[in-house]
Design an enzyme around this catalytic site. Structure first.
Site, PDB file in Angstrom:
ATOM      1  N   SER A 262     -32.358   3.249  22.738  1.00 60.92           N
ATOM      2  CA  SER A 262     -31.286   2.961  21.789  1.00 60.92           C
ATOM      3  C   SER A 262     -30.414   4.202  21.660  1.00 60.92           C
ATOM      4  CB  SER A 262     -31.862   2.510  20.439  1.00 60.92           C
ATOM      5  OG  SER A 262     -30.836   2.112  19.566  1.00 60.92           O
ATOM      6  N   THR A 263     -30.276   4.767  20.469  1.00 63.32           N
ATOM      7  CA  THR A 263     -29.376   5.897  20.256  1.00 63.32           C
ATOM      8  C   THR A 263     -29.730   7.058  21.181  1.00 63.32           C
ATOM      9  OG1 THR A 263     -29.322   5.234  17.940  1.00 63.32           O
ATOM     10  CG2 THR A 263     -28.348   7.370  18.496  1.00 63.32           C
TER      11      THR A 263
ATOM     12  N   MET B  78     -33.399   4.988  17.424  1.00 71.34           N
ATOM     13  CA  MET B  78     -33.767   4.826  16.028  1.00 71.34           C
ATOM     14  C   MET B  78     -34.514   3.504  15.843  1.00 71.34           C
ATOM     15  SD  MET B  78     -33.788   5.851  12.897  1.00 71.34           S
ATOM     16  CE  MET B  78     -32.611   7.177  12.664  1.00 71.34           C
TER      17      MET B  78
ATOM     18  N   ASP C  31     -37.981  -0.925  17.481  1.00 67.73           N
ATOM     19  CA  ASP C  31     -37.850  -2.026  18.431  1.00 67.73           C
ATOM     20  C   ASP C  31     -38.632  -1.734  19.707  1.00 67.73           C
ATOM     21  OD1 ASP C  31     -36.880  -4.459  19.457  1.00 67.73           O
ATOM     22  OD2 ASP C  31     -35.237  -3.440  20.484  1.00 67.73           O
TER      23      ASP C  31
END
Length: 365
Positions: free
Chosen positions: A177-178, A296, A299
């Site tokens: 992700s990020t 973050m 997931d």
């Protein structure tokens, strides 16, 4: 945070500056401490006010956002959230911004700006919060290459560094992700041309994964593309979940195939790492390798444990090299990790393990 997150908004549109300021100031944990209509004004404001995060438009007068970002990340690295326009050029420039060190981006609408930005308010402030705690690093000089150039290609291994005969049953699954666009690049540029197939879920909205895949394809020995529903998943290829869809793998006879559909968000994400990793646990089992990179939230953590329980071997990025350690931390907490490694060591560790599998195959023949 015990004090408010202090934000400077940099955008040439007075309307956007006003809207973003209002969205930020509505939050109890953040405040807009200044706005600037171009990067030269912003530069002085940053020196004077020392913000925690800046939001930065791409197309501005006097100096565009990318030039400014490149200088900022070399001279005074700080968390930046890009405000991008959802166009083909906007997507390409956004990929360049992430390469230069921007933490994340928001795709602003081209029409209905006021209502559109307010609809995105929750996403905007979430990304500012993540940026405020991100580990931002000074941009390497090589990252200052032009947007169409080959930044990163120098770290790719020689084309001759092949794995040799290896079962097509193997499948490498990556979630991020990020900070993930650059982390994924770091892994993929090291993979040899005859790598097992790689499937990837990177949290990204519609319209940006095409440019992301094209950028990686120009840097890697393997072929990198967006996944297409129903296509066979082949060795030497990496398949990226299209933004705004769910992506998982299925079997068709002896082959793996891509399934791309309009399923609901999982863990608030679409695409979701959980969806991809769950399918790998069910369909690939002990032939899977899992890789959890920076991001973050949680997931994919539970599904990565399912992969491990089904026999996969899993790598998790360590805290020191993550932009945000959330998803890797959760994977470790779920007992999903076989190895926790710095980003730069994950590909080499995987390749060593794959070579060992190749050697064992040759001994049996």
């Amino acid at each position: 945070m015990s004090r408010k997150i202090r934000v400077i908004v940099v955008d040439d549109s007075a309307l956007v500056r006003s809207l973003l300021s209002e969205i930020i100031n509505r939050q109890r944990d953040m405040e807009c401490i200044g706005t600037a209509n171009d990067p030269l004004v912003a530069r002085e404001m940053i020196r004077e006010l020392n913000p925690d995060v800046i939001t930065l438009d791409v197309e501005m007068p006097r100096m565009d956002g990318i030039d400014f970002l490149g200088r900022l990340m070399r001279l005074r690295p700080m968390p930046v959230v890009m405000i991008s326009t959802l166009t083909e050029r906007g997507a390409e420039v956004t990929m360049k911004a992430l390469e230069l060190g921007a933490v994340d981006f928001v795709a602003k609408p081209r029409v209905g700006l006021a209502s559109g930005l307010n609809d995105l308010a929750a996403q905007i402030v979430d990304k500012i919060r993540v940026a405020a705690v991100a580990q931002v690093r000074r941009a390497p000089v090589r990252d200052a290459a032009p947007a169409g150039g080959g930044a990163g290609a120098a770290v790719a291994p020689p084309a001759s560094a092949l794995l040799g005969r290896l079962s097509t049953e193997k499948l490498i699954c990556i979630g991020a992700s990020t900070g993930g666009t650059e982390a994924i690049k770091e892994v993929l540029v090291q993979m040899p041309a005859d790598s097992p197939a790689i499937v990837i879920t990177q949290h990204m909205p519609p319209g940006f994964t095409t440019s992301f895949a094209a950028r990686l394809n120009g840097l890697c020995q393997i072929t990198v593309k967006e996944a297409v529903n129903g296509e066979r998943i082949l060795p030497g290829h990496a398949y990226i979940a299209p933004g705004g869809t769910q992506f998982h793998v299925a079997r068709s006879g002896a082959n793996y195939v891509a399934v791309v559909d309009d399923g609901p968000p999982v863990n608030r994400h679409k695409p979701s790492v959980e969806v991809l990793f769950k399918s790998a646990a069910a369909v690939v089992g002990r032939n899977a390798f899992g890789i959890m990179l920076t991001g973050m939230g949680n997931d994919g953590a539970a599904a990565m444990r399912e992969m491990k329980d089904a026999g996969s071997y899993n790598y998790v990025q360590d805290e020191a090299t993550c932009i945000v350690f959330g998803m890797p931390r959760e994977a470790i907490a779920h007992g999903a990790a076989d190895e926790v490694l710095p980003l730069g060591q994950i590909a080499s560790a995987l390749i060593t393990r794959l070579r060992g599998a190749t050697d064992r195959l040759h001994h049996r023949i």
